[in-house]
Motif scaffolding. Structure first.
Motif, PDB file in Angstrom:
ATOM      1  N   ASP A 162       0.827  -1.202   0.000  1.00  0.00           N
ATOM      2  CA  ASP A 162       0.000   0.000   0.000  1.00  0.00           C
ATOM      3  C   ASP A 162       0.860   1.251   0.000  1.00  0.00           C
ATOM      4  O   ASP A 162       1.953   1.282   0.586  1.00  0.00           O
ATOM      5  N   MET A 163       0.398   2.268  -0.676  1.00  0.00           N
ATOM      6  CA  MET A 163       1.063   3.571  -0.692  1.00  0.00           C
ATOM      7  C   MET A 163       0.186   4.560   0.058  1.00  0.00           C
ATOM      8  O   MET A 163      -1.000   4.690  -0.219  1.00  0.00           O
ATOM      9  N   VAL A 164       0.751   5.203   1.039  1.00  0.00           N
ATOM     10  CA  VAL A 164       0.017   6.171   1.854  1.00  0.00           C
ATOM     11  C   VAL A 164       0.209   7.559   1.267  1.00  0.00           C
ATOM     12  O   VAL A 164       1.341   8.010   1.078  1.00  0.00           O
ATOM     13  N   ARG A 165      -0.892   8.195   0.924  1.00  0.00           N
ATOM     14  CA  ARG A 165      -0.830   9.565   0.411  1.00  0.00           C
ATOM     15  C   ARG A 165      -1.033  10.543   1.564  1.00  0.00           C
ATOM     16  O   ARG A 165      -1.963  10.410   2.354  1.00  0.00           O
ATOM     17  N   SER A 166      -0.135  11.492   1.703  1.00  0.00           N
ATOM     18  CA  SER A 166      -0.182  12.450   2.807  1.00  0.00           C
ATOM     19  C   SER A 166      -0.313  13.862   2.258  1.00  0.00           C
ATOM     20  O   SER A 166       0.013  14.134   1.097  1.00  0.00           O
ATOM     21  N   GLU A 167      -0.793  14.730   3.077  1.00  0.00           N
ATOM     22  CA  GLU A 167      -0.882  16.133   2.722  1.00  0.00           C
ATOM     23  C   GLU A 167      -0.757  16.977   3.984  1.00  0.00           C
ATOM     24  O   GLU A 167      -0.997  16.497   5.092  1.00  0.00           O
ATOM     25  N   GLN A 268       0.243  13.556  -4.748  1.00  0.00           N
ATOM     26  CA  GLN A 268      -0.646  12.985  -5.741  1.00  0.00           C
ATOM     27  C   GLN A 268      -0.117  11.611  -6.131  1.00  0.00           C
ATOM     28  O   GLN A 268       1.090  11.391  -6.181  1.00  0.00           O
ATOM     29  N   ILE A 269      -1.013  10.689  -6.365  1.00  0.00           N
ATOM     30  CA  ILE A 269      -0.632   9.329  -6.717  1.00  0.00           C
ATOM     31  C   ILE A 269      -0.959   9.089  -8.188  1.00  0.00           C
ATOM     32  O   ILE A 269      -2.100   9.314  -8.617  1.00  0.00           O
ATOM     33  N   GLU A 270       0.029   8.686  -8.962  1.00  0.00           N
ATOM     34  CA  GLU A 270      -0.150   8.379 -10.369  1.00  0.00           C
ATOM     35  C   GLU A 270      -0.001   6.873 -10.587  1.00  0.00           C
ATOM     36  O   GLU A 270       0.716   6.198  -9.838  1.00  0.00           O
ATOM     37  N   PHE A 271      -0.664   6.344 -11.564  1.00  0.00           N
ATOM     38  CA  PHE A 271      -0.504   4.926 -11.894  1.00  0.00           C
ATOM     39  C   PHE A 271      -0.352   4.784 -13.399  1.00  0.00           C
ATOM     40  O   PHE A 271      -0.885   5.575 -14.176  1.00  0.00           O
ATOM     41  N   ASP A 272       0.395   3.764 -13.806  1.00  0.00           N
ATOM     42  CA  ASP A 272       0.617   3.450 -15.219  1.00  0.00           C
ATOM     43  C   ASP A 272      -0.226   2.241 -15.578  1.00  0.00           C
ATOM     44  O   ASP A 272      -0.223   1.215 -14.869  1.00  0.00           O
ATOM     45  N   ASP A 273      -0.938   2.330 -16.715  1.00  0.00           N
ATOM     46  CA  ASP A 273      -1.763   1.213 -17.172  1.00  0.00           C
ATOM     47  C   ASP A 273      -0.889   0.088 -17.723  1.00  0.00           C
ATOM     48  O   ASP A 273       0.180   0.317 -18.298  1.00  0.00           O
ATOM     49  N   ALA A 274      -1.371  -1.122 -17.533  1.00  0.00           N
ATOM     50  CA  ALA A 274      -0.729  -2.283 -18.169  1.00  0.00           C
ATOM     51  C   ALA A 274      -1.384  -2.478 -19.542  1.00  0.00           C
ATOM     52  O   ALA A 274      -2.549  -2.851 -19.636  1.00  0.00           O
ATOM     53  N   ARG A 275      -0.658  -2.211 -20.610  1.00  0.00           N
ATOM     54  CA  ARG A 275      -1.208  -2.292 -21.976  1.00  0.00           C
ATOM     55  C   ARG A 275      -0.444  -3.348 -22.784  1.00  0.00           C
ATOM     56  O   ARG A 275       0.756  -3.566 -22.584  1.00  0.00           O
ATOM     57  N   ASP A 276      -1.156  -3.965 -23.735  1.00  0.00           N
ATOM     58  CA  ASP A 276      -0.508  -4.956 -24.591  1.00  0.00           C
ATOM     59  C   ASP A 276       0.062  -4.269 -25.815  1.00  0.00           C
ATOM     60  O   ASP A 276       0.100  -3.039 -25.918  1.00  0.00           O
ATOM     61  N   ALA A 277       0.494  -5.083 -26.786  1.00  0.00           N
ATOM     62  CA  ALA A 277       1.125  -4.523 -27.984  1.00  0.00           C
ATOM     63  C   ALA A 277       0.164  -3.696 -28.806  1.00  0.00           C
ATOM     64  O   ALA A 277       0.569  -2.798 -29.558  1.00  0.00           O
ATOM     65  N   GLU A 287     -10.639   1.246 -10.840  1.00  0.00           N
ATOM     66  CA  GLU A 287     -10.357   1.254  -9.416  1.00  0.00           C
ATOM     67  C   GLU A 287     -11.614   1.618  -8.673  1.00  0.00           C
ATOM     68  O   GLU A 287     -12.509   2.255  -9.204  1.00  0.00           O
ATOM     69  N   ARG A 288     -11.656   1.236  -7.436  1.00  0.00           N
ATOM     70  CA  ARG A 288     -12.833   1.487  -6.618  1.00  0.00           C
ATOM     71  C   ARG A 288     -12.427   2.400  -5.468  1.00  0.00           C
ATOM     72  O   ARG A 288     -11.422   2.170  -4.792  1.00  0.00           O
ATOM     73  N   GLY A 289     -13.215   3.453  -5.285  1.00  0.00           N
ATOM     74  CA  GLY A 289     -12.921   4.399  -4.219  1.00  0.00           C
ATOM     75  C   GLY A 289     -13.401   3.894  -2.884  1.00  0.00           C
ATOM     76  O   GLY A 289     -13.859   2.765  -2.718  1.00  0.00           O
ATOM     77  N   ALA A 290     -13.318   4.791  -1.893  1.00  0.00           N
ATOM     78  CA  ALA A 290     -13.657   4.417  -0.529  1.00  0.00           C
ATOM     79  C   ALA A 290     -15.118   4.044  -0.386  1.00  0.00           C
ATOM     80  O   ALA A 290     -15.486   3.261   0.469  1.00  0.00           O
ATOM     81  N   LYS A 291     -16.014   4.594  -1.220  1.00  0.00           N
ATOM     82  CA  LYS A 291     -17.441   4.318  -1.124  1.00  0.00           C
ATOM     83  C   LYS A 291     -17.936   3.358  -2.200  1.00  0.00           C
ATOM     84  O   LYS A 291     -19.129   3.221  -2.404  1.00  0.00           O
ATOM     85  N   GLY A 292     -17.003   2.705  -2.923  1.00  0.00           N
ATOM     86  CA  GLY A 292     -17.416   1.698  -3.893  1.00  0.00           C
ATOM     87  C   GLY A 292     -17.570   2.225  -5.298  1.00  0.00           C
ATOM     88  O   GLY A 292     -17.904   1.472  -6.193  1.00  0.00           O
ATOM     89  N   GLU A 293     -17.338   3.506  -5.569  1.00  0.00           N
ATOM     90  CA  GLU A 293     -17.549   4.017  -6.912  1.00  0.00           C
ATOM     91  C   GLU A 293     -16.335   3.687  -7.781  1.00  0.00           C
ATOM     92  O   GLU A 293     -15.210   3.619  -7.303  1.00  0.00           O
ATOM     93  N   ASP A 294     -16.543   3.454  -9.077  1.00  0.00           N
ATOM     94  CA  ASP A 294     -15.458   3.209 -10.020  1.00  0.00           C
ATOM     95  C   ASP A 294     -14.948   4.530 -10.552  1.00  0.00           C
ATOM     96  O   ASP A 294     -15.714   5.420 -10.871  1.00  0.00           O
ATOM     97  N   TRP A 295     -13.638   4.628 -10.696  1.00  0.00           N
ATOM     98  CA  TRP A 295     -13.082   5.827 -11.305  1.00  0.00           C
ATOM     99  C   TRP A 295     -11.773   5.459 -11.980  1.00  0.00           C
ATOM    100  O   TRP A 295     -11.113   4.499 -11.629  1.00  0.00           O
ATOM    101  N   ARG A 296     -11.409   6.243 -12.980  1.00  0.00           N
ATOM    102  CA  ARG A 296     -10.209   5.958 -13.761  1.00  0.00           C
ATOM    103  C   ARG A 296      -9.387   7.223 -13.940  1.00  0.00           C
ATOM    104  O   ARG A 296      -8.857   7.496 -15.006  1.00  0.00           O
ATOM    105  N   ASP A 297      -9.282   8.016 -12.934  1.00  0.00           N
ATOM    106  CA  ASP A 297      -8.479   9.229 -13.027  1.00  0.00           C
ATOM    107  C   ASP A 297      -7.005   8.865 -13.095  1.00  0.00           C
ATOM    108  O   ASP A 297      -6.550   7.897 -12.486  1.00  0.00           O
ATOM    109  N   ARG A 298      -6.278   9.662 -13.793  1.00  0.00           N
ATOM    110  CA  ARG A 298      -4.830   9.428 -13.878  1.00  0.00           C
ATOM    111  C   ARG A 298      -4.138   9.862 -12.592  1.00  0.00           C
ATOM    112  O   ARG A 298      -3.075   9.370 -12.268  1.00  0.00           O
ATOM    113  N   LYS A 299      -4.690  10.801 -11.882  1.00  0.00           N
ATOM    114  CA  LYS A 299      -4.085  11.311 -10.642  1.00  0.00           C
ATOM    115  C   LYS A 299      -5.147  11.312  -9.553  1.00  0.00           C
ATOM    116  O   LYS A 299      -6.297  11.619  -9.809  1.00  0.00           O
ATOM    117  N   GLN A 300      -4.717  10.988  -8.370  1.00  0.00           N
ATOM    118  CA  GLN A 300      -5.629  10.998  -7.237  1.00  0.00           C
ATOM    119  C   GLN A 300      -5.184  12.075  -6.288  1.00  0.00           C
ATOM    120  O   GLN A 300      -4.039  12.136  -5.856  1.00  0.00           O
TER     121      GLN A 300
END
Length: 304
Positions: A162-167, A268-277, A287-300
């Motif tokens: 797990d990665m902990v995001r702080s502010e 801010q937390i960034e993630f890289d997609d796993a893509r094929d050729a 991804e699923r947020g704290a309340k169960g919603e799906d989201w695909r933001d590049r940055k959180q």
């Protein structure tokens, strides 16, 4: 009541008076939070603030019982400045981590959270519940999160990744400082005073009265003179010292609002997609947020 009874029976802690490590009174204990894994009290909330309207979380690590008083290792000032957390709502691991960081303590165990006062907490590993708030498997919001984690194939070993995001959060307090001095000084000055005063004096006038027949007055011929003394008033000035008033200094506290601004940092937390050729995603279902919603933001980051 012994030390063992107090720290195994949460009801024995409620209503006790908490004192800091210097012996200064903090307030009365309102709620007790338990560690679900050990079943022992981990946090208590103490009524603080004006008229005891605020509840602050206080760690029980190193606390000692003396009669009907509980002496904790934190200072009263640290308790007053503790992060604001609602005592009757869910205390998530991030909030608990913030409390441990505030008190300078090491968080025991891997991931411990504090339960919900109203809905109760599950009995899964790594959570802590409020004493007396009915625990049961799969109950409450926190239990639902654990079910989703198991469905997603997340085990205890994944928590190490797990990665902990702080502010940073801006906290503004007040302190009293000396801004100046006011002096009351008495000096002597000269002032010209004018006033009017009535003065009287005597004046001479000649009065003639005829002598009638029969008046016995002897007449003589010769020189003679007579005189009369004249009087007049003059102004006489004197001075006297009399008290006229009392003068003293007093202060009045005036409250005004001042805008404070500063710069805080956040991660801010960034993630890289796993893509094929072919450029298509593989193994990514969002991804699923704290309340169960799906989201695909590049940055959180925080949403304001």
């Amino acid at each position: 009541m012994t030390q063992g009874e107090a720290f195994t029976n949460p009801d024995a802690l409620k209503g006790l008076t908490a004192y800091d490590r210097t012996g200064e009174k903090i307030g009365s204990i309102e709620r007790v939070y338990l560690d679900d894994r050990s079943g022992r009290p981990e946090w208590v909330t103490v009524k603080t603030g004006l008229f005891g309207m605020k509840e602050s979380f206080v760690p029980l690590a190193g606390a000692r019982l003396r009669g009907e008083d509980l002496h904790v290792t934190a200072t009263k000032e640290a308790v007053k400045e503790a992060p604001r957390v609602d005592a009757d709502q869910h205390l998530d691991p991030g909030q608990e981590h913030e409390l441990y960081a505030h008190y300078g303590l090491t968080r025991p165990g891997a991931a411990t959270g504090t339960g919900n006062a109203a809905t109760g907490t599950g009995t899964g590993t790594g959570t802590a519940g409020l004493a007396g708030a009915g625990a049961g498997a799969g109950q409450g919001r926190h239990a639902g999160d654990r079910e989703y984690a198991m469905r997603a194939g997340l085990g205890e070993e994944s928590k190490e990744q797990d990665m902990v995001r702080s502010e940073e959060r801006l906290r503004v307090g007040t302190e009293e400082e000396e801004t100046g001095r006011a002096r009351l000084r008495k000096t002597v000055v000269n002032e010209e005073v004018r006033t009017s005063v009535p003065l009287s004096h005597e004046e001479v006038r000649v009065v003639r009265e005829p002598i009638r027949e029969g008046d016995r007055v002897r007449g003589d011929i010769g020189e003679a003179e007579t005189e009369v003394t004249l009087h007049s008033e003059r102004a006489v000035v004197s001075k006297e010292t009399v008290p006229v008033e009392r003068v003293h200094l007093e202060t009045e506290r005036v409250t005004e609002t001042q805008e404070i601004s500063d710069t805080v940092r956040k991660e801010q937390i960034e993630f890289d997609d796993a893509r094929d050729a072919k450029g298509q995603r593989r193994g990514m279902k969002g991804e699923r947020g704290a309340k169960g919603e799906d989201w695909r933001d590049r940055k959180q980051g925080p949403r304001h």
